[in-house]
Scaffold this active site. Structure first.
Site, short mmCIF file in Angstrom:
data_model
loop_
_atom_site.label_atom_id
_atom_site.label_comp_id
_atom_site.label_asym_id
_atom_site.label_seq_id
_atom_site.Cartn_x
_atom_site.Cartn_y
_atom_site.Cartn_z
CG ASN A 11 54.80 4.27 27.33
OD1 ASN A 11 55.78 3.68 26.90
ND2 ASN A 11 54.45 5.44 26.87
CB CYS A 73 57.45 1.49 22.21
SG CYS A 73 56.54 1.86 23.72
CG HIS A 172 67.18 4.96 25.63
ND1 HIS A 172 65.97 5.38 26.11
CD2 HIS A 172 66.93 3.96 24.74
CE1 HIS A 172 65.01 4.66 25.54
NE2 HIS A 172 65.57 3.79 24.71
CG ASN A 203 63.75 8.08 23.68
OD1 ASN A 203 62.67 8.60 23.49
ND2 ASN A 203 64.31 7.26 22.80
CD GLU A 221 58.83 7.34 25.83
OE1 GLU A 221 59.00 6.82 24.69
OE2 GLU A 221 58.00 6.91 26.65
CB CYS A 230 60.36 4.86 28.55
SG CYS A 230 61.32 4.57 27.04
CB THR A 232 63.44 1.07 24.83
OG1 THR A 232 62.83 2.36 24.75
CG2 THR A 232 62.73 0.12 23.89
N GLY A 233 63.67 2.49 27.73
CA GLY A 233 64.42 3.33 28.66
C GLY A 233 64.83 2.58 29.90
#
Length: 285
Positions: A11, A73, A172, A203, A221, A230, A232-233
């Site tokens: 990323n 992020c 998300h 996302n 995203e 990702c 946070t994902g």
């Protein structure tokens, strides 16, 4: 203008030292689009400005590749931790970083090549307290009836999916499914991102459970498209996995660009993310 290209699990973002580079706010979206372009610019999933802050040690001002502002992020904030230590903006191995009003605490793992006291070393890994997950639909935000969105049906492209919605400061939608590697995210990703149930877009994580401690994830995203990781994902996936009784509270999330360890301390309701941070190159544009 000086810049540093960095990545966490693939990323990748362009990092700009806001202590030194002064850019008008109104000009940043266009600049971000130009810098992020992978053919005509530096190339990246977006741009992150590292700025002074009164509320924390540093501010992370983050933009998606399309020039839109983003709240958080996970991979990006780990690289912020590496940047501020490696470039001498701090001598502490514990720093606080604020982004969109939310402060995170980072623990830096520094590797040194010798016992020389002048050898500061460099950051190889960062553990971030990502805070508490947000599950209230209005706060995520997602249009829903009820207090939670867990394994709830949604119609997309003439097919029913089951979503679990979580915010880690950004929205998300997590979908547990099969054959994630073979999914056509270029087609389905934008349909979720711009679905009417997500007023600020979303996302979307497509997840295949390998075992209760391991899963594989691909992510679309908002404002960027499919990325190799990702952070946070991954946090959202860990929470969704527990809520759906599919994953344990400590899980390794495998991504196209690497792996992240996510731990949800249910007693404190805090999520911890641990993973690498890498400097790719630096330059001037």
């Amino acid at each position: 203008m000086k810049f540093t290209k960095m990545q966490g699990c693939g990323n990748d973002y362009i990092y700009i030292n806001g202590f030194q580079e002064r850019i008008e706010l109104s000009k940043k979206p266009d600049l971000v689009r130009k810098l992020s372009h992978r053919h005509f610019g530096i190339g990246g999933d977006g741009v992150i400005f590292i700025n002074p802050s009164r509320e924390a040690d540093f501010e992370m001002e983050m933009y998606n590749a399309d020039g839109t502002r983003a709240e958080m992020c996970g991979n990006g904030i780990r690289c912020v931790g590496k940047y501020v230590y490696d470039y001498g903006l701090t001598d502490s191995e514990q720093v606080s970083v604020i982004s969109a009003g939310r402060k995170k605490l980072l623990e830096l793992t520094v590797e040194r090549e010798s016992d020389d006291p002048d050898d500061r070393g460099t950051v190889k890994q960062v553990r971030v307290n990502m805070g508490s997950p947000i599950l209230e639909p209005a706060m995520i935000p997602v249009q829903a009836v009820g207090d939670l969105v867990v394994n709830e049906p949604i119609q997309v492209d003439d097919r029913e999916y089951r979503i679990t919605c979580v915010s880690m400061g950004n929205p998300h939608a997590v979908i547990f499914t099969t054959n994630v590697a073979g999914m056509d995210l270029e087609h389905i990703g934008p349909l979720f991102e711009h679905h009417s149930r997500f007023p600020k877009r979303v996302n979307t994580e497509f997840v295949e459970v390998i075992d209760p401690k391991t899963c594989f994830m691909r992510v679309w995203e908002r404002g960027t498209g499919e990325t190799l990781a990702c952070g946070t994902g991954c946090c959202a996936v860990a929470v969704a996995g527990v809520l759906n009784e599919l994953l344990e509270s400590a899980v390794t999330v495998r991504l196209l660009g690497g792996e992240l360890l996510i731990e949800w301390d249910r007693e404190k309701n805090q999520i911890y993310m641990t993973g690498p941070a890498v400097t790719v190159f630096e330059g001037r544009i």
